[in-house]
Design an enzyme around this catalytic site. Structure first.
Site, PDB file in Angstrom:
ATOM      1  N   LYS A 196       7.964   2.243 -10.784  1.00 31.45           N
ATOM      2  CA  LYS A 196       6.956   3.311 -10.863  1.00 31.45           C
ATOM      3  C   LYS A 196       7.603   4.688 -10.624  1.00 31.45           C
ATOM      4  O   LYS A 196       8.787   4.779 -10.313  1.00 31.45           O
ATOM      5  CB  LYS A 196       5.822   3.025  -9.874  1.00 31.45           C
ATOM      6  CG  LYS A 196       5.134   1.675 -10.136  1.00 31.45           C
ATOM      7  CD  LYS A 196       4.261   1.682 -11.391  1.00 31.45           C
ATOM      8  CE  LYS A 196       4.020   0.330 -11.995  1.00 31.45           C
ATOM      9  NZ  LYS A 196       3.063  -0.539 -11.366  1.00 31.45           N
TER      10      LYS A 196
HETATM   11  C1  LIG Z   1       2.180  -1.877 -11.370  1.00 29.89           C
HETATM   12  C2  LIG Z   1       0.721  -1.915 -11.596  1.00 29.89           C
HETATM   13  C3  LIG Z   1      -0.168  -2.510 -10.697  1.00 29.89           C
HETATM   14  C4  LIG Z   1       0.290  -3.317  -9.517  1.00 29.89           C
HETATM   15  O1  LIG Z   1       1.115  -2.598  -8.669  1.00 29.89           O
HETATM   16  P1  LIG Z   1       1.902  -3.380  -7.515  1.00 29.89           P
HETATM   17  O2  LIG Z   1       2.267  -2.269  -6.564  1.00 29.89           O
HETATM   18  O3  LIG Z   1       3.078  -4.021  -8.157  1.00 29.89           O
HETATM   19  O4  LIG Z   1       0.963  -4.354  -6.916  1.00 29.89           O
HETATM   20  C5  LIG Z   1      -1.523  -2.408 -10.926  1.00 29.89           C
HETATM   21  N1  LIG Z   1      -1.992  -1.761 -12.011  1.00 29.89           N
HETATM   22  C6  LIG Z   1      -1.181  -1.205 -12.917  1.00 29.89           C
HETATM   23  C7  LIG Z   1      -1.764  -0.501 -14.099  1.00 29.89           C
HETATM   24  C8  LIG Z   1       0.200  -1.287 -12.747  1.00 29.89           C
HETATM   25  O5  LIG Z   1       1.033  -0.766 -13.669  1.00 29.89           O
END
Ligand SMILES: *Cc1c(COP(=O)(O)O)cnc(C)c1O
Length: 394
Positions: A196
């Site tokens: 991210k």
């Molecule tokens: C990455 C992601 C998640 C989950 O995030 P985590 O921190 O890995 O639990 C949820 N929604 C979207 C759209 C994502 O890209």
């Protein structure tokens, strides 16, 4: 996917494979993690509290609660919203499975509303059509960092008396008419997963305006134990704690916050770097037979988390999956965000979803490719991505 595919002259050798979504970790994070290790304070502590304060200030929210992941953030938000079994939550088919899994874990039923074909975000008109007397919440996702139509969604939520929870996993820097994503709804949920825009390894954050909901969320994130249970081992004497609700083990660790504390101050600089890469891709691919991301809407700020292209075999002479294989053979890591949720066997079995339910998301999901756009890419990396795309589509 054609893993065995080879190309005669790869742009990058195997040794120089460009990893998709590679995070940037600098010395300050490393030193901060070492500091936590040396102090032997690994779990939830002062660094989590500092990271929560810094994050709340960045997005302009009175409360921010650090948790183990965005998945945990979504699950806790749905519970704190008071959802009951049988309640329906309207969400998008073009998202990571975590969005819909959180709804199921909360005991509620996800209901899909198809995307707007231009923006890839949930279509407010489709949301209206998906609402039933059982609908209790809306869970939009700011796809790739592009803000959803928050005027329309906020209006629907108000008129219908629905809880609004924003999945901001791609959208820390996102603004809609000057206002940060995550501050429109009752809850905003963020991710600091490794790929991210900023990372803590695994990690997430919930923001809310509501002090009571914030306290309940914090308690649910730590076994349902009474307030500030993590202070029980402090030097001003042992304190008893009470378990008052059935909670979860979702708290963020100081080891995670140690990384995030030093990532957050770089977030605007990194966004500017991704903007350069985005613009370079837009220029380089303008004449190729692929569909590029729609331009940023006026009055909004796109967080530029994903650069997605659509590869249609009829126009490109190569299928999307063959294109993925060819990029990999050229030494460039790529992603797919996402196959539409109804493509997955679990949801077909559990909820009876079919790909034809959401034609736009299904079409996008079958043609989309995400190209690397991490802030840490060098100009040479970017040139290699462009060269590989052109070599395959030429
Ligand atoms: C990455 C992601 C998640 C989950 O995030 P985590 O921190 O890995 O639990 C949820 N929604 C979207 C759209 C994502 O890209």
């Amino acid at each position: 996917m054609q893993k065995s595919l080879t190309v005669s002259r790869p742009i990058r050798s195997k040794e120089r494979f460009l990893v998709f979504g590679r995070p940037t970790i600098e010395e300050a994070e490393i030193a901060e993690v070492v500091d936590s290790l040396r102090k032997c304070w690994l779990g939830t502590g002062p660094k989590v509290a500092r990271f929560e304060r810094d994050f709340a200030a960045y997005v302009g929210s009175p409360h921010a609660i650090g948790v183990h992941s965005c998945t945990a953030a979504l699950h806790l938000s749905l519970l704190a919203a008071g959802l009951q079994p049988g309640d329906e939550v309207v969400t998008t088919p073009l998202t990571f499975c975590a969005t819909t899994n959180a709804i199921l874990h909360a005991g509620a039923t996800p209901v899909l509303a198809d995307i707007d074909r231009r923006t890839f975000n949930i279509d407010p008109a489709a949301v209206e059509r998906a609402i039933t007397p059982r609908t209790k919440a809306l869970l939009p996702v700011h796809f790739a960092g592009r803000p959803c139509d928050m005027d329309a969604l906020g209006d629907i939520a108000r008129r219908r008396g629905l809880v609004l929870i924003e999945d901001c996993a791609h959208a820390i820097e996102t603004r809609y008419k000057g206002r940060p994503a995550g501050t429109f709804g009752d809850f905003g949920c963020f991710s600091f997963y490794a790929t991210k825009n900023i990372t803590t390894g695994e990690g997430g954050m919930v923001i809310t305006r509501d002090e009571e909901k914030s306290a309940r969320l914090k308690m649910l994130a730590l076994h349902g134990m009474s307030k500030d249970a993590w202070k029980r081992f402090s030097d001003d004497g042992y304190k008893h704690y009470s378990v008052v609700e059935l909670g979860f083990k979702y708290n963020m660790m100081d080891l995670q916050a140690a990384i995030g504390l030093h990532q957050l101050p770089r977030i605007e600089r990194w966004l500017e770097r991704r903007r350069q890469i985005w613009d370079a891709y837009d220029r380089a691919f303008a004449d190729l037979p692929i569909e590029l991301p729609a331009p940023e809407e006026a009055g909004t700020r796109h967080a530029l988390h994903l650069y997605t292209i659509l590869v249609d075999e009829a126009r490109c002479g190569i299928s999307r999956d063959a294109f993925l294989g060819a990029m990999t053979a050229h030494g460039i890591g790529v992603g797919v965000h996402y196959q539409a949720l109804p493509e997955h066997p679990l949801y077909q079995r559990l909820l009876g979803w079919k790909p034809t339910d959401c034609p736009h998301a299904t079409e996008v999901g079958r043609h989309t490719v995400s190209l690397p756009i991490s802030a840490g890419l060098t100009d040479e990396d970017v040139a290699d991505v462009i060269a590989a795309v052109k070599a395959i589509l030429a």
